[in-house]
Design an enzyme around this catalytic site. Structure first.
Site, mmCIF file in Angstrom:
data_model
loop_
_atom_site.group_PDB
_atom_site.id
_atom_site.type_symbol
_atom_site.label_atom_id
_atom_site.label_comp_id
_atom_site.label_asym_id
_atom_site.label_seq_id
_atom_site.Cartn_x
_atom_site.Cartn_y
_atom_site.Cartn_z
ATOM 1 N N LYS A 64 0.827 -1.214 0.000
ATOM 2 C CA LYS A 64 0.000 0.000 0.000
ATOM 3 C C LYS A 64 0.866 1.270 0.000
ATOM 4 C CE LYS A 64 -2.249 -1.370 3.688
ATOM 5 N NZ LYS A 64 -1.574 -2.694 3.820
ATOM 6 N N THR A 65 1.875 1.293 0.881
ATOM 7 C CA THR A 65 2.755 2.460 0.928
ATOM 8 C C THR A 65 3.509 2.610 -0.392
ATOM 9 O OG1 THR A 65 3.010 2.116 3.301
ATOM 10 C CG2 THR A 65 4.625 3.551 2.233
ATOM 11 N N ASP A 109 -1.521 6.943 6.177
ATOM 12 C CA ASP A 109 -1.467 5.523 6.506
ATOM 13 C C ASP A 109 -2.387 5.274 7.696
ATOM 14 O OD1 ASP A 109 -0.662 2.924 6.247
ATOM 15 O OD2 ASP A 109 1.351 3.218 7.045
ATOM 16 N N THR A 158 -5.688 -1.262 6.997
ATOM 17 C CA THR A 158 -5.708 -2.715 7.120
ATOM 18 C C THR A 158 -7.112 -3.183 7.471
ATOM 19 O OG1 THR A 158 -4.978 -2.374 9.392
ATOM 20 C CG2 THR A 158 -3.309 -3.007 7.795
ATOM 21 N N ARG A 217 6.461 -8.106 1.670
ATOM 22 C CA ARG A 217 7.371 -7.648 2.718
ATOM 23 C C ARG A 217 8.013 -8.843 3.423
ATOM 24 N NH1 ARG A 217 4.549 -4.198 6.431
ATOM 25 N NH2 ARG A 217 5.342 -2.400 5.307
HETATM 26 P P1 ADP Z 1 2.106 -1.864 3.142
HETATM 27 O O1 ADP Z 1 2.121 -0.361 3.067
HETATM 28 O O2 ADP Z 1 0.900 -2.460 2.489
HETATM 29 O O3 ADP Z 1 2.298 -2.387 4.536
HETATM 30 P P2 ADP Z 1 4.618 -1.677 1.675
HETATM 31 O O4 ADP Z 1 4.257 -0.871 0.489
HETATM 32 O O5 ADP Z 1 5.356 -0.986 2.764
HETATM 33 O O6 ADP Z 1 3.327 -2.425 2.274
HETATM 34 O O7 ADP Z 1 5.455 -2.937 1.138
HETATM 35 C C1 ADP Z 1 6.422 -3.577 1.921
HETATM 36 C C2 ADP Z 1 7.606 -3.997 1.079
HETATM 37 O O8 ADP Z 1 7.199 -5.062 0.228
HETATM 38 C C3 ADP Z 1 8.137 -2.896 0.168
HETATM 39 O O9 ADP Z 1 9.289 -2.303 0.712
HETATM 40 C C4 ADP Z 1 8.496 -3.599 -1.106
HETATM 41 O O10 ADP Z 1 9.859 -3.966 -1.077
HETATM 42 C C5 ADP Z 1 7.712 -4.885 -1.089
HETATM 43 N N1 ADP Z 1 6.588 -4.873 -2.028
HETATM 44 C C6 ADP Z 1 5.283 -4.683 -1.710
HETATM 45 N N2 ADP Z 1 4.505 -4.804 -2.791
HETATM 46 C C7 ADP Z 1 5.318 -5.077 -3.820
HETATM 47 C C8 ADP Z 1 5.093 -5.333 -5.213
HETATM 48 N N3 ADP Z 1 3.857 -5.367 -5.730
HETATM 49 N N4 ADP Z 1 6.156 -5.564 -5.994
HETATM 50 C C9 ADP Z 1 7.404 -5.573 -5.466
HETATM 51 N N5 ADP Z 1 7.682 -5.365 -4.165
HETATM 52 C C10 ADP Z 1 6.661 -5.126 -3.340
#
Ligand code: ADP
Length: 334
Positions: A64-65, A109, A158, A217
């Site tokens: 998401k981030t 977030d 979430t 992640r």
């Molecule tokens: P969330 O905000 O949903 O908790 P993040 O965007 O922080 O997740 O993702 C966590 C890590 O996972 C990122 O640093 C990235 O390395 C990896 N990641 C997440 N989604 C992808 C994707 N679709 N393709 C490649 N790497 C991804």
């Protein structure tokens, strides 16, 4: 004496940042969400307006981030970052909003944790690009309307279920992020291995992907742990035996369940006879916050077919009993 390095040593967090996909084309999987988002961004670009507000919902670590950053990058806009818990006072949000420049992307977030007064301020900001700043207290208080620059809000949550209706309705587009398939996780791992300079063999990649709980992640984190093992105890290459041995050391089982996941299943089965049991009771039994059990553990346990949510509480399925090496009682869910 202390020797200061001219180059700060990269921390694990920095490593995670280098692994983030930077553009939509680098973003692995979520084909549906990518296609929808492409249309939202391109439509707005053609009309020369900031795109509609976007809500990204799904379990932690699904990107998401990263997507919020990508949206800003694709628009060529600046990204401002904050979070629901940080917006306790409406004044904090007002300050943030009034500093926005036209076209900026504001990322909030954990938007479901925003405090009520800030949330109400957000309604007007999202709809009319306006905030009402209240000056003074009591009967003499007046509210001064303040124009803010047209912007795009990207909210991440979430638990989209705990967003209020009025907030949810103000997003023009909601993306539901799904757990990633094993093939998609292998793709994430190959990309990360290339960035980190790790020699990742196909069977090693498959093994890590299979234990990553559908979550990029986690895949990246396991890759870093397996890499340590490969460099310290082997010749550096991530092969199947190396991946297996390393994941054994870190207590990640064949399904990718970690200590907490197993503790939750263990409590559910052993302490509560398989349930049904309420989420708070279950959380107390494993010494965790209910929100952690609910938002971090549960989605994958449900998806893995180990745990079911019923109106009367959480229930272990037959697969959960078997996973713990136990025989389920006769009436257990399949
Ligand atoms: P969330 O905000 O949903 O908790 P993040 O965007 O922080 O997740 O993702 C966590 C890590 O996972 C990122 O640093 C990235 O390395 C990896 N990641 C997440 N989604 C992808 C994707 N679709 N393709 C490649 N790497 C991804």
């Amino acid at each position: 004496g202390v020797v200061l390095s001219p180059h700060p040593v990269p921390t694990e967090r920095d490593v995670e940042a280098t692994l983030r996909p930077k553009r939509l084309a680098d973003f692995v999987g979520q084909a549906r969400v990518r296609e929808q988002l492409e249309l939202v961004l391109e439509g707005a670009r053609r009309r020369g307006v900031p795109p509609d507000h976007v809500l990204l919902s799904g379990p932690p670590g699904l990107g998401k981030t990263s997507l919020a950053m990508i949206i800003a990058a694709e628009l060529g806009s600046a990204l401002r970052v904050t979070s629901g818990p940080a917006l306790e006072r409406a004044g904090d949000l007002a300050a943030m909003l009034s500093n926005l420049v036209e076209g900026d992307v504001l990322f909030i977030d954990e938007i479901h944790r925003i405090a009520r007064p800030a949330e109400e301020m957000l309604y007007l900001a999202m709809e009319d690009f306006r905030v009402d700043v209240v000056v003074g207290k009591g009967p003499g208080a007046t509210s001064i309307p303040l124009e803010i620059a047209p912007f795009t809000l990207v909210g991440a949550t979430t638990r989209s279920g705990s967003l209020t209706g009025p907030l949810r309705d103000r997003f023009g587009f909601t993306a539901h992020m799904e757990f990633y398939s094993a093939e998609e996780l292998e793709q994430v791992l190959r990309r990360s291995a290339a960035i980190l300079g790790v020699e990742l063999r196909p069977d090693g990649a498959a093994e890590i992907a299979g234990r990553s709980r559908g979550t990029p992640r986690i895949a990246n984190r396991l890759l870093r742990r397996v890499r340590d093992y490969a460099e310290v105890r082997a010749d550096g290459a991530v092969t199947l035996p190396v991946a297996r041995a390393a994941l054994e050391v870190y207590d990640v089982d064949e399904l990718g369940l970690d200590r907490l996941d197993r503790a939750v299943l263990g409590a559910l089965v052993r302490t509560f006879g398989g349930g049904p049991v309420g989420i708070s009771t279950l959380a107390v039994a494993v010494g965790e916050e209910p929100s952690t059990v609910e938002e971090v553990c549960e989605p994958y346990l449900v998806r893995a077919g180990m745990l079911a949510r019923t109106p009367r509480g959480r229930v272990a399925t037959a697969a959960a009993w078997h996973h713990l090496g136990l025989e389920p009682p006769a009436q257990t869910l399949g």
